[in-house]
Motif scaffolding. Structure first.
Motif, PDB file in Angstrom:
ATOM      1  N   ALA A 503      40.603  58.627  46.606  1.00  0.00           N
ATOM      2  CA  ALA A 503      41.080  57.434  47.326  1.00  0.00           C
ATOM      3  C   ALA A 503      40.761  57.591  48.808  1.00  0.00           C
ATOM      4  O   ALA A 503      40.397  58.666  49.280  1.00  0.00           O
ATOM      5  N   ASN A 506      41.470  52.929  53.097  1.00  0.00           N
ATOM      6  CA  ASN A 506      41.241  51.503  52.812  1.00  0.00           C
ATOM      7  C   ASN A 506      41.805  51.081  51.456  1.00  0.00           C
ATOM      8  O   ASN A 506      41.984  49.902  51.189  1.00  0.00           O
ATOM      9  N   ASP A 507      42.061  52.085  50.553  1.00  0.00           N
ATOM     10  CA  ASP A 507      42.529  51.767  49.197  1.00  0.00           C
ATOM     11  C   ASP A 507      44.044  51.803  49.066  1.00  0.00           C
ATOM     12  O   ASP A 507      44.572  51.684  47.956  1.00  0.00           O
TER      13      ASP A 507
END
Length: 706
Positions: A503, A506-507
C-alpha cells in the motif's frame, strides 16, 4: 481631591470649549456608570478615572485621550458594552478604552500568564492607536499613587509588574517624568526598608552637598554670561530607585554615587548647545571617553542631549547635560509631547515628531514579535529583553545608523536590518574584518552581514542574541523548520511501513485515517506525519492501523524491506549517533527516538544490539548517492610522545583534506601517550585515506576508530 470643574479650568489652556464639553460629558457618563462603586481607599470609584485624566492633562493630551481615560474602566467594571461606548463617544474613544481594559473574564493558570496575556492585548491595541499606552500609563500611575490601600502582598506584586513592564515602557517612549515617578513609587512599595535607608542617607548628604551644588551652578552660569550664551543651569536631584540600581549594577557604595554632581543646562538653539559645551570644557577639564552626542545620533526613544563628565575642583566629578527647550520637553514627556505640539499648532515639533515616529516603529516591531511568539509568556520574556535603556549605535556599510541594546551581536544586527537577512546569515565583517557572529558590538562600528540562500538559523544563536526580535524570529524559524522536516521524514517512514502491505499513502482508507486522527487528538494527516517523524508515534503501528484489509501472513509474504535512503538534508529530525559516528559507506541502522526523530548508528554499534533482532523498532537504512555533507569521526591513537607530536598529527590529517576539530592528549605511560582526535571527513573512503596516512607515521604505534 480633583474635581471635573478644576480639570475643565486646566484644559482651557490648550483645548477648545466644544472639546472640553465632550470631556465633561465623558466624566458624567463614567460617574453614572460607576455609581455606588468605591475604591479600596473608600473614595467614590470615579475619582480614579478623573485622576488618570488629570495626569494626561498635565501632558497636554488631546480630548479623545482624556475621554478614554474617564471611561477606561466602564467596559470591565460595569454593564456598558463596547457598542454602547461607540454609539455615545465614537469609534476612536471606544477603541482606546477597549485596548486599556483588563482581561478579568478569562481564566489563566498563573498570575504571570494573566499579566502576559493582558500586556499582549495592550500591544495589539497600541499598534492601532499609540494613545492606548498613554492612557494605560496614566491609569497605572494613579494606581501606584494610591497603592497603600492594598494588601502588602498585592502591593509587592503590582510594584514588581510596574518595575518590570510599565516603567521601562515609559522610558522606551521617552516619558522621563512619568518613568521616574513610577519607579520611585514602585521601589518604595517593593523595597520599603531599602527605600527608607537610602532616603535617610540622601537627606543627610543633601545638607553637605547644598553649598557645593550652589557654587558650581553659579560658576557655570557666570561663564555662560561672559560668553554671551543664553542658558538656565540647574542641579539635578538623584532619585532613590536610580541610586539603588547604580549601587547594585555598578557595585558602588552610596558615597561613591553621591560624590558625582549632576547639572542640566537648557538653552535656545542647537548651535548654542555646542558652544556651551566648549565653554564648560574650557571651565573644567573633561573626563576622556565620557562625552556622548545624542543630538547628532538621538536615542531610539527620540531623546536628544549632549552629555559630558568634568573634573571639578577638590576632586569632584560633574555630570552635565546640555539641550534645547524643545529637547528638554521631549526628554520629559516623550511621545506625549507630540500631541502637545500638534494641539497648540507649533512649528518647532521636529524632535517630538521624531519621538512619535520612533515609538510607532517600536510598537510595529512588538507587533511583529507578537505574531511570531509561541505564547504570551514567551512574548513578554522577549519584550523584557527589548526594554534595556542602554544602547549601542552601529552603521550599515551604506552609512545607515541602527540602534541596538547593549551587548547586541551581529546576529541581532542582521535581524534588525530584516528577518530574511538574519535567517540567511552565515558570517560577518566588523570594520571590514571577519569576526565571530557572537562578538558583542560597540558604538561606531560598521557591520556587514554575509548571507547565503542555503543558510538557516542556528539554535546556538539563542545563547548569545539579546534583542527580542532576533530571539523570536530564530525560535519561529526553527519551529517551522522542524515541523516541515518532521512531516517529510514521517511521510517517508510511513510509506516504507505501508509498502510492507503493498500500500501507499495515496491508498489510505479515509474512514480509518479519520478514526485514528480522532483517537490521537490530531487535526490532519500532516500532524500525524509530524508525530511519526519526531518519534512520538511508531510508523509500523500507524501502518498496521491504516493497512488495507488483508491478513497478517500476506504482509510477511509481500514484505519488501526496502531500506530508507539517507540524503543528509533531513535537518533537525535526523541525528548521527555520537557513540559510533557513522559516515557514508558504513552499514547503518536507524531507530526512532522520542522527541528527537531518527537516530543513525553503524550496524556494528553495541548500543543498538538489543534492537537488531526487532525489525519493528529497527529501520533499515542506506546512504544516498547525492549526499555531500562533512561527517564527524573519532580516532584513538597510541603514540610515542615527543615535542611537536600534536602539530605533526594535525598537519598530516589536514593535508589529507580532513578538518581537525579537537585533539586531546591523555595519560602518559613512560614514552607512550594516548591521543584522541575529532575530525571531519566526507565518507568512508576519505576516512580510510586519512587513517592510512596517520598509521605510516613513525611515532604512531596503534590507531583505531571509535
Amino acid at each position: 481631591m480633583p474635581t471635573i470643574d478644576a480639570l475643565s479650568e486646566r484644559l482651557t489652556e490648550y483645548l477648545d470649549q466644544p472639546q472640553i464639553q465632550q470631556v465633561r460629558r465623558a466624566y458624567f457618563y463614567a460617574e453614572q456608570a460607576h455609581d455606588g462603586q468605591r475604591r479600596k481607599s473608600g473614595e467614590p470609584y470615579v475619582t480614579h478615572p478623573l485622576a488618570a485624566a488629570n495626569v494626561l492633562a498635565g501632558m497636554h493630551m488631546d480630548h479623545q485621550s482624556l475621554m478614554a481615560a474617564m471611561l477606561h474602566d466602564v467596559i470591565e467594571d460595569t454593564e456598558i458594552t463596547y457598542e454602547g461606548l461607540e454609539s455615545q463617544f465614537g469609534e476612536a474613544v471606544a477603541d482606546i478604552v477597549d485596548g486599556v481594559s483588563k482581561l478579568t473574564h478569562l481564566e489563566f493558570e498563573t498570575k504571570a500568564e494573566a499579566q502576559a496575556s493582558n500586556f499582549q492585548k495592550m500591544v495589539l491595541a497600541m499598534a492601532e492607536d499609540i494613545r492606548v499606552i498613554l492612557v494605560k500609563l496614566a491609569d497605572r500611575l494613579h494606581n501606584m499613587r494610591t497603592l497603600g490601600a492594598m494588601r502588602p502582598d498585592k502591593q509587592r506584586r503590582i510594584a514588581r509588574e510596574t518595575l518590570d513592564i510599565y516603567a521601562p515602557i515609559a522610558a522606551r517612549l521617552g516619558m522621563r517624568d512619568l518613568q521616574v515617578e513610577l519607579e520611585e513609587l514602585a521601589f518604595q512599595s517593593h523595597y520599603p526598608m531599602r527605600a527608607k535607608y537610602i532616603r535617610r542617607a540622601v537627606i543627610q548628604a543633601r545638607g553637605q552637598r547644598k553649598d557645593i551644588v550652589a557654587s558650581i551652578e553659579e560658576t557655570i552660569q557666570k561663564r555662560l554670561q561672559q560668553e554671551g550664551r543664553p542658558g538656565v543651569v540647574t542641579g539635578r536631584e538623584k532619585h532613590l530607585c536610580s541610586i539603588y540600581r547604580k549601587m547594585k549594577e555598578q557595585r558602588k557604595s552610596f558615597a561613591e554615587i553621591m560624590d558625582v554632581f549632576a547639572f542640566r543646562i537648557v538653552t535656545d538653539t542647537v548651535d548654542d548647545c555646542y558652544r556651551i559645551l566648549g565653554a564648560v570644557h574650557n571651565l573644567y577639564k573633561p573626563v576622556p571617553g565620557r562625552f556622548k552626542d545624542y543630538i547628532a545620533i538621538p536615542k531610539s526613544n527620540g531623546y536628544q542631549s549632549l552629555h559630558t563628565d568634568l573634573f571639578g575642583a577638590r576632586d569632584i566629578t560633574i555630570e552635565v547635560q546640555i539641550r534645547t527647550k524643545e529637547m528638554d520637553a521631549v526628554a520629559n514627556q516623550g511621545i506625549a509631547e507630540h500631541s502637545h505640539y500638534k494641539a497648540v499648532g507649533k512649528d518647532n515639533s521636529e524632535s517630538a515628531e521624531s519621538s512619535y515616529n520612533r515609538a510607532r516603529k517600536w510598537v510595529q516591531g512588538l507587533l511583529e514579535m507578537q505574531k511570531r511568539a509561541g505564547n504570551s509568556m514567551e512574548f513578554i520574556e522577549n519584550v523584557k529583553k527589548d526594554l534595556f535603556p542602554d544602547e549601542v549605535y552601529v552603521f550599515t556599510p551604506k552609512g545607515r545608523i541602527l540602534e541596538l541594546p547593549n551587548g547586541a551581536t551581529p546576529v541581532d544586527f542582521a535581524y534588525a536590518v530584516h528577518t530574511d537577512i538574519g535567517n540567511s546569515c552565515v558570517s560577518c565583517r566588523i570594520d571590514r574584518r571577519l569576526a565571530p557572529l557572537s562578538q558583542p558590538l560597540e558604538n561606531g562600528q560598521t557591520v556587514e552581514i554575509i548571507t547565503t540562500p542555503s543558510a538557516r538559523p542556528n539554535m546556538a544563536w539563542l545563547n548569545f542574541v539579546v534583542t527580542g526580535k532576533a530571539r523570536t524570529a530564530i525560535r519561529h524559524y526553527l519551529k517551522n523548520q522542524q515541523r516541515h522536516e518532521s512531516i517529510d521524514l514521517g511521510r517517508r517512514l510511513l510509506s516504507q511501513s505501508l509498502s510492507n502491505y503493498n500500500a501507499s499513502l495515496n491508498d489510505l482508507d479515509a474512514s480509518k485515517l479519520e478514526q485514528l486522527l480522532l483517537e490521537a487528538d490530531l487535526k490532519n494527516l500532516d500532524d500525524l506525519l509530524e508525530d511519526i517523524g519526531m518519534g512520538n508515534r511508531m510508523a509500523y503501528v500507524v501502518a498496521r492501523r491504516l493497512r488495507p484489509d488483508t491478513d497478517e501472513t500476506e504482509r510477511v509474504k509481500n514484505s519488501s524491506d526496502k531500506p530508507l535512503s539517507i540524503r543528509g538534508t533531513e535537518g533537525m529530525v535526523l541525528q548521527y549517533a555520537k557513540c559510533c559516528r557513522p559516515v557514508p559507506g558504513d552499514l547503518i541502522t536507524g531507530h526512532i527516538s522520542t522527541g528527537k526523530g531518527l537516530v543513525i548508528h553503524r550496524s556494528s554499534c553495541r548500543n543498538i544490539g538489543y534492537l537488531r533482532d526487532n525489525p519493528e523498532k529497527c529501520i533499515l537504512l542506506e546512504w544516498s548517492e547525492e549526499i555531500s555533507e562533512e561527517f564527524l569521526v573519532n580516532l584513538d591513537l597510541e603514540v610515542e610522545s615527543h615535542r611537536g607530536i600534536i602539530a605533526e598529527l594535525a598537519t598530516t590529517a589536514a593535508k589529507m583534506g580532513a578538518d581537525v576539530l579537537q585533539i586531546d592528549i591523555g595519560e602518559h605511560e613512560g614514552q607512550l601517550a594516548t591521543v584522541h582526535m575529532e575530525l571531519t571527513v566526507s565518507d568512508r573512503i576519505h576516512l580510510a585515506r586519512v587513517m592510512k596516512k596517520l598509521r605510516v607515521l613513525k611515532t604512531v604505534n596503534k590507531l583505531v576508530r571509535q
